[in-house]
Design an enzyme around this catalytic site. Sequence first.
Site, PDB file in Angstrom:
ATOM      1  N   ILE A  10      30.709 -18.824 -30.561  1.00  0.00           N
ATOM      2  CA  ILE A  10      31.693 -17.879 -30.880  1.00  0.00           C
ATOM      3  C   ILE A  10      32.228 -18.336 -32.377  1.00  0.00           C
ATOM      4  O   ILE A  10      32.179 -17.536 -33.414  1.00  0.00           O
ATOM      5  CB  ILE A  10      33.276 -17.969 -30.250  1.00  0.00           C
ATOM      6  CG1 ILE A  10      32.620 -17.344 -28.629  1.00  0.00           C
ATOM      7  CG2 ILE A  10      34.026 -17.021 -30.643  1.00  0.00           C
ATOM      8  CD1 ILE A  10      33.618 -17.285 -27.515  1.00  0.00           C
ATOM      9  N   ALA A  36      40.898 -18.290 -27.530  1.00  0.00           N
ATOM     10  CA  ALA A  36      40.375 -19.214 -26.632  1.00  0.00           C
ATOM     11  C   ALA A  36      40.831 -19.176 -25.244  1.00  0.00           C
ATOM     12  O   ALA A  36      40.379 -18.255 -24.292  1.00  0.00           O
ATOM     13  CB  ALA A  36      40.089 -20.417 -27.082  1.00  0.00           C
ATOM     14  N   GLU A  88      48.963 -15.690 -17.670  1.00  0.00           N
ATOM     15  CA  GLU A  88      48.382 -14.337 -17.557  1.00  0.00           C
ATOM     16  C   GLU A  88      48.618 -13.617 -16.409  1.00  0.00           C
ATOM     17  O   GLU A  88      47.944 -14.162 -15.340  1.00  0.00           O
ATOM     18  CB  GLU A  88      46.933 -14.464 -18.310  1.00  0.00           C
ATOM     19  CG  GLU A  88      46.762 -14.825 -19.658  1.00  0.00           C
ATOM     20  CD  GLU A  88      45.404 -14.883 -20.261  1.00  0.00           C
ATOM     21  OE1 GLU A  88      44.789 -14.296 -19.569  1.00  0.00           O
ATOM     22  OE2 GLU A  88      45.418 -15.403 -21.390  1.00  0.00           O
ATOM     23  N   HIS A 147      44.044 -10.466 -23.452  1.00  0.00           N
ATOM     24  CA  HIS A 147      42.832 -11.204 -23.144  1.00  0.00           C
ATOM     25  C   HIS A 147      41.747 -10.148 -23.188  1.00  0.00           C
ATOM     26  O   HIS A 147      40.953  -9.938 -22.161  1.00  0.00           O
ATOM     27  CB  HIS A 147      43.208 -12.002 -21.803  1.00  0.00           C
ATOM     28  CG  HIS A 147      41.885 -13.024 -21.566  1.00  0.00           C
ATOM     29  ND1 HIS A 147      42.110 -14.049 -20.793  1.00  0.00           N
ATOM     30  CD2 HIS A 147      40.754 -13.067 -22.000  1.00  0.00           C
ATOM     31  CE1 HIS A 147      41.103 -14.792 -21.089  1.00  0.00           C
ATOM     32  NE2 HIS A 147      40.180 -14.187 -21.493  1.00  0.00           N
ATOM     33  N   GLY A 194      39.010 -10.410 -25.498  1.00  0.00           N
ATOM     34  CA  GLY A 194      37.978 -10.740 -26.213  1.00  0.00           C
ATOM     35  C   GLY A 194      36.693 -10.421 -26.122  1.00  0.00           C
ATOM     36  O   GLY A 194      35.870  -9.856 -26.763  1.00  0.00           O
ATOM     37  N   ALA A 195      36.361 -10.377 -24.858  1.00  0.00           N
ATOM     38  CA  ALA A 195      34.999  -9.950 -24.200  1.00  0.00           C
ATOM     39  C   ALA A 195      35.017  -8.487 -23.900  1.00  0.00           C
ATOM     40  O   ALA A 195      33.897  -7.885 -23.346  1.00  0.00           O
ATOM     41  CB  ALA A 195      34.489 -10.752 -23.027  1.00  0.00           C
TER      42      ALA A 195
END
Length: 300
Positions: free
Chosen positions: A152, A228, A258, A276, A278-279
Amino acid sequence: MYNILISDGLQEKAINNLINLGFNITDKHYNKEDLGEALKEYDALVIRSATKVTRDILEVAKEGKLKLIVRAGVGVDNIDVIAADEFGITVRNTPNSSSDSVAELALAHMFAVARFVGTSNYTMRNGEWNKKKYEGVELSGKTLGIVGMGRIGRSLADKATALGMKVVYNDAFGKVDGVKYNFVELNELLSASDFISLHVPYDKNLGSLIGKKELEIMKDGVYLINCARGRVVDEEALLEALDNGKIAGAGIDVFEIEPNTNEALVNHPRVSCTPHIGASTMEAQERIGDEVVSVIKEFF
Ligand code: MLT
């Protein structure tokens, strides 16, 4: 015939590919009290971030057939890897699939905090026209410090360079082979960077990588991005640094708890936040699905 439990969902194409390869698939989320017992019937478990595979669960599951846990994603922090190893259960992840998506989200947060993109959205919806107030900064010409030069970090470095940023990096393993960017010690990175983006796992033995002391070393008016893990940054120290103006803006995709419970942080006018994700792109999820299938195929 091998039985596979898909606990947090998986791309339909990947499920069909597994079925076509002859695996017996169950797509079901068990609550944590029942998961260990249920796992006795499965040879493999596929999870994303919702399922937490704790030692207690593995203690029960180890009496059954479970041999493989696949984390459809990068971080394996929701699996007790030490316990799995002790019980002879292999843990694998999909490290190759989401780098560009996470790097793009880090950039999106950098643009958002530098140009008040998120804040303008909600203030305009409240009828405000803050043209004078929202004078931002360009990314071009600024120094970006990347902490963690894995896949990343490298993807972000290339994209940021294309935008005219100067990249320096630090990595826990030192200078990374084949990386053309400048390696610097962490404290040097913290003091020299205009933007800092974190791409390291959370290490519970070390605690938060960025706390009060590290924030103090940073330049006044720095922008901090965390896509991250939440605990990599001490949220209380971050909030204080945002309040006293040390940090000009923070882009945050990951939280200590979370779903997030830190209202003060997400409501801060100089914070850009996402839940969250990111992906969470179609491309990354498709690649993750393909990588999960390859891991399972290769294992069995
Ligand atoms: C990952 O570890 O792959 C990312 O944080 C994405 C996720 O957990 O959903």
